[in-house]
Design a protein around this motif. Structure first.
Motif, PDB file in Angstrom:
ATOM      1  N   HIS A 216      -2.600   3.894  17.450  1.00 13.91           N
ATOM      2  CA  HIS A 216      -3.013   3.965  16.023  1.00 13.91           C
ATOM      3  C   HIS A 216      -1.587   3.581  15.105  1.00 13.91           C
ATOM      4  O   HIS A 216      -0.637   4.399  15.298  1.00 13.91           O
ATOM      5  CB  HIS A 216      -3.211   5.345  15.325  1.00 13.91           C
ATOM      6  N   VAL A 217      -1.831   2.690  14.239  1.00 16.78           N
ATOM      7  CA  VAL A 217      -0.702   2.409  13.324  1.00 16.78           C
ATOM      8  C   VAL A 217      -0.909   2.333  11.846  1.00 16.78           C
ATOM      9  O   VAL A 217      -1.970   2.126  11.353  1.00 16.78           O
ATOM     10  CB  VAL A 217      -0.037   0.860  13.586  1.00 16.78           C
ATOM     11  N   THR A 218      -0.208   2.974  11.163  1.00 17.01           N
ATOM     12  CA  THR A 218      -0.183   3.316   9.676  1.00 17.01           C
ATOM     13  C   THR A 218       0.613   2.221   8.814  1.00 17.01           C
ATOM     14  O   THR A 218       1.787   2.912   9.004  1.00 17.01           O
ATOM     15  CB  THR A 218      -0.378   4.768   9.169  1.00 17.01           C
ATOM     16  N   LEU A 219       0.209   1.584   7.845  1.00 14.25           N
ATOM     17  CA  LEU A 219       1.153   0.635   7.134  1.00 14.25           C
ATOM     18  C   LEU A 219       1.227   1.199   5.829  1.00 14.25           C
ATOM     19  O   LEU A 219       0.107   1.467   5.098  1.00 14.25           O
ATOM     20  CB  LEU A 219       0.682  -0.808   7.081  1.00 14.25           C
ATOM     21  N   LEU A 220       2.484   1.722   5.322  1.00 17.33           N
ATOM     22  CA  LEU A 220       2.521   2.294   4.040  1.00 17.33           C
ATOM     23  C   LEU A 220       3.178   1.378   3.073  1.00 17.33           C
ATOM     24  O   LEU A 220       4.147   0.915   3.413  1.00 17.33           O
ATOM     25  CB  LEU A 220       3.418   3.449   4.225  1.00 17.33           C
ATOM     26  N   CYS A 221       2.456   1.163   2.077  1.00 14.33           N
ATOM     27  CA  CYS A 221       3.070   0.103   1.236  1.00 14.33           C
ATOM     28  C   CYS A 221       3.258   0.565  -0.191  1.00 14.33           C
ATOM     29  O   CYS A 221       2.397   0.450  -1.234  1.00 14.33           O
ATOM     30  CB  CYS A 221       2.000  -0.947   1.160  1.00 14.33           C
ATOM     31  N   PRO A 222       4.437   1.281  -0.567  1.00 10.71           N
ATOM     32  CA  PRO A 222       4.808   1.744  -1.824  1.00 10.71           C
ATOM     33  C   PRO A 222       5.171   0.481  -2.737  1.00 10.71           C
ATOM     34  O   PRO A 222       5.884  -0.458  -2.369  1.00 10.71           O
ATOM     35  CB  PRO A 222       5.826   2.666  -1.591  1.00 10.71           C
ATOM     36  N   GLY A 223       4.907   0.743  -3.977  1.00  9.98           N
ATOM     37  CA  GLY A 223       5.382  -0.099  -5.140  1.00  9.98           C
ATOM     38  C   GLY A 223       6.666   0.319  -5.738  1.00  9.98           C
ATOM     39  O   GLY A 223       7.428   0.945  -4.901  1.00  9.98           O
ATOM     40  N   PRO A 224       7.024   0.091  -6.811  1.00  6.85           N
ATOM     41  CA  PRO A 224       8.413   0.487  -7.459  1.00  6.85           C
ATOM     42  C   PRO A 224       8.411   2.098  -7.371  1.00  6.85           C
ATOM     43  O   PRO A 224       7.562   2.636  -7.917  1.00  6.85           O
ATOM     44  CB  PRO A 224       8.539  -0.248  -8.996  1.00  6.85           C
ATOM     45  N   THR A 225       9.434   2.500  -6.757  1.00  7.54           N
ATOM     46  CA  THR A 225       9.815   3.975  -6.646  1.00  7.54           C
ATOM     47  C   THR A 225      11.210   4.247  -7.141  1.00  7.54           C
ATOM     48  O   THR A 225      12.040   3.641  -6.954  1.00  7.54           O
ATOM     49  CB  THR A 225       9.530   4.464  -5.223  1.00  7.54           C
ATOM     50  N   PHE A 226      11.120   5.670  -7.881  1.00 11.24           N
ATOM     51  CA  PHE A 226      12.549   5.977  -8.223  1.00 11.24           C
ATOM     52  C   PHE A 226      13.391   6.424  -6.661  1.00 11.24           C
ATOM     53  O   PHE A 226      13.206   7.475  -6.578  1.00 11.24           O
ATOM     54  CB  PHE A 226      12.622   7.197  -8.900  1.00 11.24           C
TER      55      PHE A 226
END
Length: 315
Positions: A216-226
């Motif tokens: 099991h693999v989770t890809l986490l894709c945040p946008g602009p973050t402080f």
């Protein structure tokens, strides 16, 4: 005839609700559902998570989010003093759920591939096992693609791609032996739709989206973050940092919110999760399904709250 009428009306209602939620939520629809109705991160209590890039930014705040729920942590990064600071904060936020033994500091350089196995095994020996590998270490970029020196491309792929791939293989060997495991990788929405002035960076993020999924693999894709990512970003020259700070007036998701959504994604074992402030999520959907709508200048302004001409001033 009535059946198809009802079916069509149902589909219109469904897509209408999805469209509204996409515009009001700060994450993709699946993650939105899991945050409201899915498993709580408190179910991760007692699990062991190995976090790379844990001394700052998204890695740091994901550690905080997990510590609040009693998750045991192996904090890995190059700066031991910063890791100790993060450890102290994790113990404080855990509200006595974690002891000093439950948060391990692991000073390591992700580009020193030969040391990966030794550092990961250190955590395994300390806790007895590791349940989740959270690959977060990486750096962004601000540069005109045509000016980027090849050595910068190599350095970015070593850190953002090969580091995660190598450590994931080591973790996979451990997971196969213990019979279970979970690998999470912090990529970026830049790996979904691409963004201007980050040619090498986008390449590394698209590459990570091709990781094998035999567990099991989770890809986490945040946008602009402080975070402090902008000051640490690569430019077009080896060894040079972009050096500018994120401004308080920028439109970005807080690192605290991003860390919590990461925890929700982990406990619910999503395959891919997006998170960003409005209107980036619906924009990402449009760019994936209707790429002709892509407008690079608008994307750059959303990303860094600047016009595309400002990159030239920095260069």
């Amino acid at each position: 005839m009535i059946f198809f009428t009802v079916l069509g009306a149902g589909m219109l209602i469904y897509w209408g609700v999805c469209t509204v939620l996409a515009f009001v939520s700060d994450c993709d629809l699946e993650l939105f559902f899991y945050e409201k109705f899915g498993k709580s991160p408190r179910r991760l209590k007692g699990k062991v998570v190995f976090i790379t890039g844990a001394s700052s930014g998204i890695g740091e705040f994901t550690a905080y989010a997990l510590a609040k729920f009693g998750v045991k942590l192996a904090l890995a990064a190059r700066r031991p003093n910063e890791l100790l600071r993060v450890k102290r904060k994790c113990l404080e936020l855990s509200n006595n759920q974690l002891s000093d033994h439950d948060v391990l500091v692991v000073p390591m350089d992700m580009t020193d591939f030969q040391s990966h196995k030794r550092h990961f095994q250190y955590a395994v020996q300390h806790f007895g096992h590791v349940d989740i590998l959270f690959n977060n270490a990486g750096r962004s970029q601000r540069a005109l693609w045509e000016n980027i020196e090849l050595e910068v491309d190599k350095q970015m792929f070593d850190l953002n791609v090969f580091g995660a791939v190598n450590l994931s293989r080591i973790a996979l060997d451990h997971f196969n032996r213990v019979g279970s495991g979970h690998i999470a990788v912090v990529t970026s929405l830049a790996g979904v739709m691409g963004v201007p002035y980050s040619g090498s960076y986008c390449g590394t993020k698209f590459a990570v989206h091709k990781l094998p999924k035999n567990i099991h693999v989770t890809l986490l894709c945040p946008g602009p973050t402080f975070t402090n990512f902008l000051a640490e970003s690569f430019t077009d020259k080896p060894g040079e940092k972009y050096g500018l700070q994120v401004q308080p007036t920028d439109k970005r998701m807080t690192a605290d919110r991003c860390g919590y959504l990461n925890a929700v994604a982990l406990v619910n074992k999503t395959k891919e999760s997006w998170m960003a402030i409005r209107p980036i999520i619906p924009l990402a959907y449009m760019m994936v399904y209707f790429p002709i709508l892509s407008r690079p200048n608008y994307i750059y302004k959303l990303r860094d709250s600047k016009n595309d001409t400002e990159i030239n001033k920095k260069d």
